[in-house]
Design a protein around this motif. Structure first.
Motif, PDB file in Angstrom:
ATOM      1  N   LEU A  41       0.826  -1.214   0.000  1.00 20.89           N
ATOM      2  CA  LEU A  41       0.000   0.000   0.000  1.00 20.89           C
ATOM      3  C   LEU A  41       0.858   1.260   0.000  1.00 20.89           C
ATOM      4  CD1 LEU A  41      -2.871   1.125   0.054  1.00 20.89           C
ATOM      5  CD2 LEU A  41      -2.781   1.005   2.556  1.00 20.89           C
ATOM      6  N   ARG A  42       1.942   1.250   0.772  1.00 22.21           N
ATOM      7  CA  ARG A  42       2.845   2.416   0.790  1.00 22.21           C
ATOM      8  C   ARG A  42       3.423   2.684  -0.589  1.00 22.21           C
ATOM      9  NH1 ARG A  42       4.287   0.379   5.759  1.00 22.21           N
ATOM     10  NH2 ARG A  42       6.094  -0.713   4.940  1.00 22.21           N
ATOM     11  N   ARG A  43       3.723   1.620  -1.334  1.00 20.75           N
ATOM     12  CA  ARG A  43       4.325   1.784  -2.671  1.00 20.75           C
ATOM     13  C   ARG A  43       3.296   2.171  -3.726  1.00 20.75           C
ATOM     14  NH1 ARG A  43       9.728   1.966  -3.284  1.00 20.75           N
ATOM     15  NH2 ARG A  43       9.537   0.931  -5.272  1.00 20.75           N
ATOM     16  N   THR A  44       2.089   1.629  -3.623  1.00 18.10           N
ATOM     17  CA  THR A  44       1.109   1.815  -4.700  1.00 18.10           C
ATOM     18  C   THR A  44       0.049   2.859  -4.393  1.00 18.10           C
ATOM     19  OG1 THR A  44      -0.381   0.101  -3.855  1.00 18.10           O
ATOM     20  CG2 THR A  44       1.356  -0.590  -5.410  1.00 18.10           C
ATOM     21  N   ASN A  45      -0.224   3.082  -3.121  1.00 17.89           N
ATOM     22  CA  ASN A  45      -1.274   3.994  -2.681  1.00 17.89           C
ATOM     23  C   ASN A  45      -2.651   3.586  -3.222  1.00 17.89           C
ATOM     24  OD1 ASN A  45      -1.944   6.151  -1.036  1.00 17.89           O
ATOM     25  ND2 ASN A  45      -1.967   7.593  -2.743  1.00 17.89           N
ATOM     26  N   THR A  81      10.269  -8.991  -1.578  1.00 20.98           N
ATOM     27  CA  THR A  81       9.418  -9.468  -2.673  1.00 20.98           C
ATOM     28  C   THR A  81       8.212  -8.553  -2.852  1.00 20.98           C
ATOM     29  OG1 THR A  81      10.159 -11.725  -2.273  1.00 20.98           O
ATOM     30  CG2 THR A  81       8.120 -11.464  -3.534  1.00 20.98           C
ATOM     31  N   THR A  82       7.661  -8.061  -1.764  1.00 27.11           N
ATOM     32  CA  THR A  82       6.532  -7.133  -1.851  1.00 27.11           C
ATOM     33  C   THR A  82       6.942  -5.842  -2.536  1.00 27.11           C
ATOM     34  OG1 THR A  82       5.548  -8.055   0.153  1.00 27.11           O
ATOM     35  CG2 THR A  82       4.815  -5.858  -0.508  1.00 27.11           C
ATOM     36  N   THR A  87       6.723  -2.402  -7.275  1.00 27.08           N
ATOM     37  CA  THR A  87       7.431  -1.638  -8.300  1.00 27.08           C
ATOM     38  C   THR A  87       7.051  -2.137  -9.685  1.00 27.08           C
ATOM     39  OG1 THR A  87       9.245  -1.175  -6.792  1.00 27.08           O
ATOM     40  CG2 THR A  87       9.712  -0.957  -9.143  1.00 27.08           C
ATOM     41  N   THR A  88       6.971  -3.431  -9.858  1.00 28.16           N
ATOM     42  CA  THR A  88       6.567  -4.013 -11.133  1.00 28.16           C
ATOM     43  C   THR A  88       5.141  -3.603 -11.481  1.00 28.16           C
ATOM     44  OG1 THR A  88       8.049  -5.888 -10.801  1.00 28.16           O
ATOM     45  CG2 THR A  88       6.261  -6.186 -12.391  1.00 28.16           C
ATOM     46  N   ALA A  89       4.235  -3.655 -10.519  1.00 29.57           N
ATOM     47  CA  ALA A  89       2.841  -3.270 -10.755  1.00 29.57           C
ATOM     48  C   ALA A  89       2.736  -1.806 -11.170  1.00 29.57           C
ATOM     49  CB  ALA A  89       2.002  -3.532  -9.507  1.00 29.57           C
ATOM     50  N   ILE A  90       3.504  -0.947 -10.523  1.00 22.75           N
ATOM     51  CA  ILE A  90       3.496   0.469 -10.864  1.00 22.75           C
ATOM     52  C   ILE A  90       4.012   0.670 -12.289  1.00 22.75           C
ATOM     53  CG2 ILE A  90       4.590   2.702 -10.350  1.00 22.75           C
ATOM     54  CD1 ILE A  90       4.517   1.784  -7.359  1.00 22.75           C
ATOM     55  N   SER A  91       5.074  -0.022 -12.649  1.00 24.32           N
ATOM     56  CA  SER A  91       5.635   0.092 -14.003  1.00 24.32           C
ATOM     57  C   SER A  91       4.627  -0.349 -15.057  1.00 24.32           C
ATOM     58  CB  SER A  91       6.906  -0.745 -14.132  1.00 24.32           C
ATOM     59  OG  SER A  91       7.899  -0.259 -13.283  1.00 24.32           O
ATOM     60  N   ILE A  92       3.952  -1.452 -14.799  1.00 26.49           N
ATOM     61  CA  ILE A  92       2.944  -1.941 -15.746  1.00 26.49           C
ATOM     62  C   ILE A  92       1.825  -0.918 -15.890  1.00 26.49           C
ATOM     63  CG2 ILE A  92       1.134  -3.695 -16.060  1.00 26.49           C
ATOM     64  CD1 ILE A  92       3.158  -5.697 -14.772  1.00 26.49           C
TER      65      ILE A  92
END
Length: 101
Positions: A41-45, A81-82, A87-92
């Motif tokens: 959640l912190r990475r993706t908001n 891993t999280t 990071t991968t999800a944000i890039s996609i």
């Protein structure tokens, strides 16, 4: 159940890796789901994306249980891993948004 509460993570994970104990894996998920979800959640908001990432991280943990038994700390692996998955999800997401502009 109280036995599981007193069992160290490494022992629970070993039980899961060796005999696919659903009880042991469930206890590991219960112990670490907040860490994984909050890091995502912190990475993706985005709560839904964080939930999806959490599920994928625990699915990956299940798939890679054998080799990961020798990993120094389960918590470190989960956190790393999280972060990588987020990071991968944000890039996609960013690539998809750029494609529609």
């Amino acid at each position: 159940m109280s036995e599981m509460l007193a069992t160290p993570d490494a022992e629970l994970f070993r039980r899961y890796a060796e005999s696919r104990s659903e009880e042991a894996f469930g206890e590991l998920v219960r112990r670490h789901r907040n860490l994984v979800y909050c890091a995502a959640l912190r990475r993706t908001n985005d709560p839904q994306v964080a939930e999806d990432i959490s599920q994928s991280v625990f699915a990956e943990l299940s798939r890679r249980a054998g080799p990961l038994v020798r990993h120094a700390t389960l918590t470190g692996w989960l956190y790393t891993t999280t972060r990588f998955s987020a990071t991968t999800a944000i890039s996609i997401y960013q690539r998809e948004m750029a494609r529609f502009k």
